[in-house]
Design a protein around this motif. Structure first.
Motif, PDB file in Angstrom:
ATOM      1  N   GLU A 145       0.832  -1.197   0.000  1.00  0.00           N
ATOM      2  CA  GLU A 145       0.000   0.000   0.000  1.00  0.00           C
ATOM      3  C   GLU A 145       0.869   1.251   0.000  1.00  0.00           C
ATOM      4  O   GLU A 145       0.585   2.216  -0.706  1.00  0.00           O
ATOM      5  CB  GLU A 145      -0.927   0.004   1.211  1.00  0.00           C
ATOM      6  CG  GLU A 145      -1.899   1.152   1.215  1.00  0.00           C
ATOM      7  CD  GLU A 145      -2.863   1.080   2.398  1.00  0.00           C
ATOM      8  OE1 GLU A 145      -3.226   2.149   2.893  1.00  0.00           O
ATOM      9  OE2 GLU A 145      -3.225  -0.033   2.799  1.00  0.00           O
ATOM     10  N   ALA A 146       1.958   1.217   0.768  1.00  0.00           N
ATOM     11  CA  ALA A 146       2.882   2.355   0.798  1.00  0.00           C
ATOM     12  C   ALA A 146       3.553   2.533  -0.563  1.00  0.00           C
ATOM     13  O   ALA A 146       3.745   3.662  -1.015  1.00  0.00           O
ATOM     14  CB  ALA A 146       3.927   2.156   1.888  1.00  0.00           C
ATOM     15  N   ASP A 147       3.908   1.409  -1.233  1.00  0.00           N
ATOM     16  CA  ASP A 147       4.499   1.489  -2.570  1.00  0.00           C
ATOM     17  C   ASP A 147       3.531   2.136  -3.557  1.00  0.00           C
ATOM     18  O   ASP A 147       3.913   2.963  -4.369  1.00  0.00           O
ATOM     19  CB  ASP A 147       4.893   0.099  -3.078  1.00  0.00           C
ATOM     20  CG  ASP A 147       6.095  -0.489  -2.366  1.00  0.00           C
ATOM     21  OD1 ASP A 147       6.805   0.284  -1.680  1.00  0.00           O
ATOM     22  OD2 ASP A 147       6.316  -1.703  -2.496  1.00  0.00           O
ATOM     23  N   ASP A 148       2.258   1.746  -3.496  1.00  0.00           N
ATOM     24  CA  ASP A 148       1.252   2.329  -4.389  1.00  0.00           C
ATOM     25  C   ASP A 148       1.088   3.819  -4.140  1.00  0.00           C
ATOM     26  O   ASP A 148       1.005   4.615  -5.071  1.00  0.00           O
ATOM     27  CB  ASP A 148      -0.095   1.635  -4.214  1.00  0.00           C
ATOM     28  CG  ASP A 148      -0.090   0.205  -4.733  1.00  0.00           C
ATOM     29  OD1 ASP A 148       0.833  -0.143  -5.491  1.00  0.00           O
ATOM     30  OD2 ASP A 148      -1.015  -0.550  -4.371  1.00  0.00           O
ATOM     31  N   LYS A 149       1.040   4.193  -2.871  1.00  0.00           N
ATOM     32  CA  LYS A 149       0.895   5.611  -2.538  1.00  0.00           C
ATOM     33  C   LYS A 149       2.109   6.404  -3.017  1.00  0.00           C
ATOM     34  O   LYS A 149       1.967   7.521  -3.510  1.00  0.00           O
ATOM     35  CB  LYS A 149       0.707   5.790  -1.034  1.00  0.00           C
ATOM     36  CG  LYS A 149      -0.657   5.370  -0.558  1.00  0.00           C
ATOM     37  CD  LYS A 149      -0.821   5.591   0.931  1.00  0.00           C
ATOM     38  CE  LYS A 149      -2.194   5.140   1.382  1.00  0.00           C
ATOM     39  NZ  LYS A 149      -2.366   5.277   2.830  1.00  0.00           N
ATOM     40  N   ALA A 150       3.300   5.823  -2.883  1.00  0.00           N
ATOM     41  CA  ALA A 150       4.503   6.508  -3.347  1.00  0.00           C
ATOM     42  C   ALA A 150       4.473   6.698  -4.858  1.00  0.00           C
ATOM     43  O   ALA A 150       4.839   7.767  -5.363  1.00  0.00           O
ATOM     44  CB  ALA A 150       5.756   5.713  -2.939  1.00  0.00           C
TER      45      ALA A 150
END
Length: 197
Positions: A145-150
């Motif tokens: 999820e953090a990768d997608d947000k980044a």
């Protein structure tokens, strides 16, 4: 010679710029069968060809094709050259610009022409034995999820920078209630003038 559900949509190109982005392409390494990868690529490329869309596989974890996605979006929105270079050899970093693909190029992908529905050819990942393996700690979902947000933040910043630099350079921006607080200009308060001594 195509999936039955794709043959009905053989020519649906509406002339609208579209891009199909396959996220988390690094997870394709965990697919057991290369035939499954070929069938998914065949189905996606057939769909994109019928609708006049481009296709890009990308991954924030490995950093693959992030610039290709950005270039394709810029090209569609502002007609900036160049289109990303086609890349169909590497299975996990596929780039097919809109208008590049053809039925002949797609037919090279697989030797087994699918005749059954796509759902029957590819099993449902949710019905698999367990969750897909994650690289990293036990918090795989939060990490992804953090990768997608980044990725989304990076694309949004690049588009905002490009939009203000190219489209709106001669137009002054007026502050809006929708702007972030840092972007709005604070009203200048008048200071009382001290009496001269």
């Amino acid at each position: 010679t195509m999936f039955p559900e794709l043959s009905a949509a053989a020519d649906c190109n509406l002339g609208i710029p579209m891009l199909v982005v396959g996220c988390k392409a690094d997870q394709l390494e965990h697919v057991e069968s290369s035939v499954d990868l070929e069938l998914v690529q065949y189905a996606l490329r057939t769909f994109c060809l019928a609708h006049g869309a481009g296709l890009v596989y990308c991954s924030t974890r490995s950093g693959s094709n992030l610039t290709a996605v950005s270039h394709a979006i810029h090209h569609m929105l502002w007609a900036t050259p160049p289109l990303p270079e086609p890349q169909v050899v590497e299975r996990y970093a596929l780039v097919v610009p809109s208008g590049w693909d053809s039925v002949h190029n797609i037919s090279i992908v697989t030797t087994d022409k699918p005749t059954q529905p796509l759902a029957a050819a590819i099993p449902d990942p949710a019905a698999a034995k367990g969750p897909a393996p994650t690289t990293g700690g036990g918090e795989g979902g939060a990490e992804e999820e953090a990768d997608d947000k980044a990725l989304l933040t990076e694309i949004q910043e690049a588009l905002a920078k490009d939009a203000t630099a190219t489209r709106f350079s001669s137009v002054s921006k007026k502050p809006s209630a929708l702007d972030a607080p840092a972007e709005r200009e604070a009203p200048v308060a008048s200071k009382p003038v001290a009496p001269a001594a």
